[in-house]
Design a protein around this motif. Structure first.
Motif, PDB file in Angstrom:
ATOM      1  N   ILE A   1       0.838  -1.201   0.000  1.00 53.32           N
ATOM      2  CA  ILE A   1       0.000   0.000   0.000  1.00 53.32           C
ATOM      3  C   ILE A   1       0.874   1.252   0.000  1.00 53.32           C
ATOM      4  CG2 ILE A   1      -1.640   1.364   1.371  1.00 53.32           C
ATOM      5  CD1 ILE A   1      -2.893  -1.308   2.219  1.00 53.32           C
TER       6      ILE A   1
ATOM      7  N   LEU B   1       2.204   1.937  -3.422  1.00 54.22           N
ATOM      8  CA  LEU B   1       1.214   2.590  -4.280  1.00 54.22           C
ATOM      9  C   LEU B   1       1.181   4.097  -4.021  1.00 54.22           C
ATOM     10  CD1 LEU B   1      -1.786   0.072  -4.149  1.00 54.22           C
ATOM     11  CD2 LEU B   1      -0.274   0.540  -6.087  1.00 54.22           C
TER      12      LEU B   1
ATOM     13  N   THR C   1       4.328   5.638  -5.430  1.00 52.03           N
ATOM     14  CA  THR C   1       4.243   5.698  -6.893  1.00 52.03           C
ATOM     15  C   THR C   1       3.364   6.858  -7.344  1.00 52.03           C
ATOM     16  OG1 THR C   1       4.553   3.300  -7.026  1.00 52.03           O
ATOM     17  CG2 THR C   1       3.623   4.386  -8.957  1.00 52.03           C
ATOM     18  N   ALA C   2       2.239   7.050  -6.645  1.00 55.72           N
ATOM     19  CA  ALA C   2       1.336   8.141  -7.005  1.00 55.72           C
ATOM     20  C   ALA C   2       2.014   9.497  -6.821  1.00 55.72           C
ATOM     21  CB  ALA C   2       0.067   8.068  -6.164  1.00 55.72           C
TER      22      ALA C   2
ATOM     23  N   GLN D   1      -1.066  -9.894 -11.434  1.00 54.49           N
ATOM     24  CA  GLN D   1      -1.117  -8.991 -10.285  1.00 54.49           C
ATOM     25  C   GLN D   1      -2.286  -9.336  -9.371  1.00 54.49           C
ATOM     26  OE1 GLN D   1       1.281  -6.866  -9.339  1.00 54.49           O
ATOM     27  NE2 GLN D   1       2.361  -7.748 -11.100  1.00 54.49           N
TER      28      GLN D   1
END
Length: 446
Positions: free
Chosen positions: A37, A40, A43-44, A277
């Motif tokens: 999490i 993510l 990455t954002a 995934q």
């Protein structure tokens, strides 16, 4: 009973109820989910810097994932050993396993730091494919992010021994807390403070270091000797070696599947990535059940109660099958929805439907396989698991997937090969369960 055979502290009776299994599995799931999490979120945040920083993060993150994989090996190897000692009523001995695995983790983490400081540039250029701005950015990110490797591996060792003594609350706090801090710190460092991609690496390393220190503080409060014991470390290394070889076989399988899919065209590899995934996500959920199995089975064998361990194995296998069937129903119901969440390309969605029946069919089998993996790891029967995985990979999956390429069977052939991998592992695990040779009692497994 002589004084030498008296257990120092009687362990609580082994509770194999569904409530107890869930009490161990759900916090483990939270811990397993925290890092993906955070990735993510990271990455954002970095994605808004542009394509080049995002590409650098993707390449660098792949290497850090390998470090995290080593941490998983350390954690799994420690859980079974610590659980046996805990089941034998020797909590101090269980914590001592954590001390030695922490020394092992710290050594591996420091080695990773040194190697990456010296070789980040060449490694980045090799992975990127050429010298240039992206390779330079990747190397810079890696040199900072790798500073968190000792903390990351110390946290893994801490997770291992705490699961062994069935302490599930503190690991959840120790992992989730630093990751939340890092998720808040990352955008602050990247944007207002203007550190860009380096801010992402600093936030990453900070969270991992804090997490590692929290687990070290937990060891200190146990008031056990913190001195390294080379013989115990060597035993843990042997266990980790077998788990690493097993993990490498899995990596070879998934890399081969992706390589073959890419030879069938972009739509096929895109659809394969979507299904893969989702498979990894369900595997994460099933892995939490395997962790509960490691802790409970190890404790039962440490308490010299082979009958309880065998009963646990059957119950956890049934629980795994139920979870697998539940996932299969959800995945089947989501066939018309899930691929569209990942791609608007009609060709990709069409190819995803080729893999989907195999994906659905393997889930109930995978539920049992993951559960029995946890049983065997908890029992310390890792050498058998290693050999079974090598046989399933070299004798089943790899020939099947490359045959699919040679016969032009497309994505269906690839996922049929993945299903075969699960079937061979299931047959081998069930055969081992039936033999009973895995259920070796005692505080340690020779």
């Amino acid at each position: 009973m002589s004084p030498q055979t008296v257990r120092p502290n009687a362990a609580p009776p082994i509770d194999a109820s569904v409530r107890r299994i869930l009490a161990l599995a759900l916090p483990a799931l939270v811990v397993l989910s925290a890092e993906p999490i955070y990735i993510l979120v990271d990455t954002a945040v970095v994605g808004h810097l542009g394509a080049m920083p995002l590409a650098a993060l993707a390449v660098g993150g792949t290497l850090m994932t390998m470090v995290a994989w080593i941490g998983t090996v350390v954690a799994y190897g420690t859980t079974g050993r610590a659980a046996r000692r805990f089941g034998a009523g020797d909590r101090a001995g269980a914590v001592a396993e954590g001390v030695q695995s922490s020394w092992l983790a710290l050594t591996a983490g420091l080695l990773a730091v040194v190697v990456m400081q010296l070789a980040a540039g060449p490694i980045a250029r090799l992975l990127v494919g050429s010298a240039g701005e992206t390779a330079d950015a990747t190397a810079g990110w890696l040199r900072i992010a790798i500073l968190g490797a000792p903390g990351l591996l110390l946290a893994a060792a801490g997770n291992g021994w705490m699961r062994g003594v069935q302490d599930t609350r503190r690991p959840m706090i120790f992992v989730v807390g630093p990751n939340l801090l890092s998720a808040l710190l990352c955008p602050l460092l990247v944007y207002p403070l203007g550190l860009g991609l380096a801010g992402s690496a600093i936030a990453n390393a900070t969270a991992q270091t804090i997490g590692g220190l929290l687990f070290v503080s937990a060891l200190i409060t146990e008031r056990v000797s913190l001195r390294p014991h080379p013989m115990m470390i060597r035993q843990q290394l042997a266990l980790s070696r077998d788990l690493l070889i097993r993990g490498a076989a899995f990596q070879a399988s998934f890399l081969s599947a992706t390589a073959v899919a890419s030879r069938f065209g972009t739509a096929v590899v895109g659809a394969h990535q979507i299904a893969l995934q989702l498979w990894f996500f369900t595997s994460l959920l099933l892995d939490s059940l395997a962790i509960a199995a490691q802790s409970l089975v190890g404790a039962a064998l440490g308490a010299e109660d082979a009958a309880a361990a065998k009963a646990l194995a059957k119950r956890i296998a049934r629980f795994g099958a139920i979870c697998g069937i539940g996932f299969a129903v959800l995945i089947a119901a989501g066939a018309g929805i899930l691929p569209g969440l990942f791609s608007t390309d009609a060709a990709v969605r069409e190819q995803a439907m080729v893999a989907w029946p195999w994906f659905v069919a393997m889930m109930p089998l995978a539920g049992i396989v993951f559960a029995l993996d946890g049983v065997l790891i908890g029992a310390g029967d890792v050498r058998y698991l290693r050999n079974l995985t090598i046989v399933a990979t070299l004798g089943g999956f790899l020939p099947a997937v490359w045959l699919a390429y040679g016969l032009d069977l497309g994505l269906g052939g690839i996922w049929a090969g993945l299903t075969l991998l699960i079937v061979i592992r299931l047959v081998g695990a069930l055969a081992r369960m039936r033999s009973g040779r895995w259920a070796v009692i005692g505080a340690t497994r020779v």
